[in-house]
Design a protein around this motif. Structure first.
Motif: not given
Length: 706
Positions: A187-188, A191, A195, A229-230, A232, A292
């Protein structure tokens, strides 16, 4: 990290004791980090403990334990997900912390491959993403399955959740018919902050850091929560393949990018250690601006043919290494020292801290290891921290590199309160009042209360139902504590007699808080489902000191059945004779672990408790891999001397693949001794016992093309 001088001061008894303590602590840390997404020690502490363990094993190789941290990968899959067996194991990486270790890694590779020091040898170098490992299986270009790493062999099926991640393609054009892509879910930073803001506004759970948020989000039973949820995904590796992706690591990564996967743009080729270290420094400089979390740089031999030659150790590839970043530091107040009692009776001190933000995470607890560490000395009485002890009220330096409880590293004496008193480590168990004794050579003080100590009883029961043991769905740590407090279970056998003792069992249980008729019925059905158990899981579940998951597998494979193990342990009660020699001859089983096994299983109370448990169980014999046609399947082989066609490590791995048992010592049960130049006492003993001795050529002829 410990200094060479520190390691050099250890004698054999102290080394055995410390290796046992390290194996326990690192195993518990693996379960907390990989299995529960609730880590209890920092990444930096974990790495230091593993480095300490490796340094001791290097000095005392004969003391390497079967449950050594070098044999551990991740943790067992969580409850609530179906299980996925990885076609190709998902292994962990060896760690390094200093430039000298990178140079030694390169020298080690060259020695193994018999390459000259000046021969060109390319490596890839890429950021080590601090997230959750994920494997994606594509068949004919279609995503059919996604699984977490789990314990490296078995993971959790999170396919529905993975489909919600934008970086993960549903279909691929031009991919091999079978392609298993591996990478990291993360997750970055932006983000993650957004969250936590949303979670806080909803009154929901906020996360300590992006790694926890990513892991918790991917492992949701409701895929719609994951969709919200964002997450990656970076692809960086592969597992099962129907056709090769490329001839090199870099080429394969480029192929994954061409197929539509996000790959890390900082991945680069390096020719030798000097370039590897330059790339490490360049990535470290960009660390704060990447957006990140990363915790190091991973180096891999670029040539895939060389990777195949190098192969794997039990839990790590020889051709890869993680170069970790240094830990982060902070200062705070030590408010109290609490003592926790574990399942083996170990008294573990925990620092309670004034909450402080370290590397973006608020922490309030830290490990203090043992009484010597608090007092400012090591187990041999030598000073650490310049001899400064740790006292309640002190201003202490803590460090961490990840998302977990830090370690107290130093004390600022200039800020010590005038009334601060030296900490008196308890000599009685805080749970049961029994004497807490410290055996000679042991760094840990232990409660002598045994089964009368509620903390030990509860911790043993928690271990018994843990994921790598009986893994009873619906019966976790919280339920064990509740049932023990109610007097429903005092030993493992009581779990399997619950239904009988309560009639249907459902009526009494469903009236308890948190239980209903359906959940109660499900629990009793789940207990019944575990009445058939593999031998290795049973051995591990017993919670015998020094006998970890890896050792349990070794013992199960060696003896095959519980009856054979029990007979051997009885015959080895005096820790001498053929049965004892056979036990300690198992490659990976040392005298300390064997002694613990023998002494525990020959105690009347322990044997009676196990007998009561076995009345409820069907124990499945251990099954070896299919080695039909192998001329050495089931044979016990010992290697000695210098082999010329391959290294001892390669020879041992080959023998085990063919179903042989590789032992570290010659005994009457040895079938073959494979002896190279320089063979000494083992060859002499084999001759005395009439054991067939083969040279390297004869061994290779025997196994042929198997």
């Amino acid at each position: 990290m410990p200094t060479p001088k520190d390691i050099d001061t250890l004698d054999e008894a102290a080394a055995r004791a410390e290796l046992a303590d390290l194996a326990r602590r690192l195993a518990e840390a693996n379960v907390a980090y990989h299995g529960d997404d609730a880590p209890e020690i920092s990444d930096a502490d974990y790495d230091r403990l593993k480095a300490r363990n490796a340094a001791i094993e290097a000095r005392f190789p004969h003391l390497k334990r079967s449950d050594s941290p070098t044999e551990m990968v991740g943790a067992a899959p969580a409850e609530g997900f179906s299980k996925v067996t990885h076609a190709v194991p998902m292994l962990s990486l060896s760690n390094a912390f200093a430039a000298e270790e990178i140079e030694e890694f390169d020298r080690r590779i060259r020695r193994y491959l018999n390459l000259a020091d000046d021969a060109s040898l390319a490596y890839t170098a890429e950021p080590k993403i601090d997230g959750l490992s994920l494997s994606l299986r594509y068949e004919k270009g279609v995503l059919v399955q996604a699984a977490t790493r789990g314990d490296g062999t078995t993971g959790e099926n999170v396919t529905a959740n993975a489909r919600t991640i934008a970086d993960i393609p549903e279909r691929l054009d031009g991919a091999p018919e079978l392609l298993e892509v591996r990478g990291e879910v993360y997750m970055s930073h932006p983000d993650f902050a957004a969250l936590n803001e949303r979670q806080s506004a909803r009154g929901g759970k906020t996360f300590a850091n992006p790694r926890n948020a990513a892991a918790g989000s991917l492992r949701q039973l409701d895929a719609e929560i994951t969709r919200d949820r964002p997450l990656r995904f970076f692809a960086y590796a592969w597992g099962a393949l129907s056709d090769p992706l490329a001839e090199t690591q870099k080429g394969a990564i480029d192929r994954l990018e061409a197929l539509g996967f996000a790959t890390n743009p900082l991945t680069a080729l390096s020719d030798g250690p000097a370039e590897m270290l330059r790339h490490y420094a360049a990535i470290e400089e960009q660390r704060a601006t990447l957006g990140y979390d990363i915790d190091g740089v991973v180096y891999k031999v670029d040539d895939l043919a060389l990777q195949r030659r190098l192969g794997f150790r039990s839990t790590t590839p020889r051709w890869a290494l993680a170069h970790k970043f240094p830990a982060e530091l902070a200062w705070t107040r030590l408010e109290a020292i609490d003592i926790q009692v574990g399942r083996t009776g170990a008294l573990s001190p925990v620092a309670r801290l004034t909450p402080v933000t370290v590397g973006g995470v608020v922490v309030s607890n830290a490990t203090l290891h043992n009484e010597d560490y608090i007092a400012g000395r090591d187990s041999k009485g030598q000073q650490i921290r310049d001899g400064k002890d740790i006292r309640v009220g002190d201003w202490v330096q803590v460090y961490r590199a990840g998302d977990v409880i830090p370690k107290v590293a130093d004390v600022d004496l200039s800020k010590r309160p005038d009334d601060a008193q030296p900490y008196a480590f308890p000599t009685e168990c805080p749970e049961c009042g029994s004497d807490a004794v410290r055996e000679e050579g042991d760094a840990v003080r232990r409660c002598t209360g045994g089964l009368i100590c509620p903390a030990q009883a509860v911790e043993k029961l928690k271990h018994f139902v843990s994921r790598a043991a009986f893994d009873i769905e619906g019966l976790g740590a919280k339920q064990v504590e509740q049932f023990h407090a109610d007097g429903w279970i005092a030993e493992p056998a009581d779990i399997f007699s619950l239904r009988d003792r309560f009639g249907s069992g459902i009526q009494q249980l469903k009236n308890r808080e948190g239980w209903g008729e359906k959940s109660a019925a499900n629990l009793f059905d789940a207990i019944d489902d575990k009445r058939q158990i593999p031998l290795a899981r049973l051995i591990f579940a017993l919670g015998i000191r020094h006998v970890g998951e890896s050792a349990s597998n070794l013992l199960a494979l060696h003896y095959g059945t519980w009856e054979a193990l029990e007979t051997a342990v009885s015959e080895a009660a005096e820790q001498s004779g053929p049965a004892w020699e056979d036990l300690i001859g198992i490659d990976g089983v040392g005298a300390v672990m064997a002694g613990s096994l023998v002494s525990t299983l020959n105690q009347d109370a322990e044997r009676a408790s196990i007998a009561r448990l076995l009345e409820h169980l069907e124990v499945e014999p251990a099954q070896r891999a299919d080695t039909d046609g192998s001329p050495v399947a089931g044979k016990t082989v010992v290697f000695t001397g210098t082999l010329e066609r391959m290294t001892r490590a390669e020879a041992k791995a080959m023998a085990e693949r063919l179903g042989a048992k590789v032992s570290g010592s010659v005994s009457a049960r040895t079938d073959y001794l494979v002896a190279g130049p320089g063979a000494g006492s083992k060859a002499k003993k084999a001759a005395e016992l009439g054991i067939e001795t083969l040279d390297e050529e004869a061994w290779l002829t025997l196994i042929g093309n198997a």
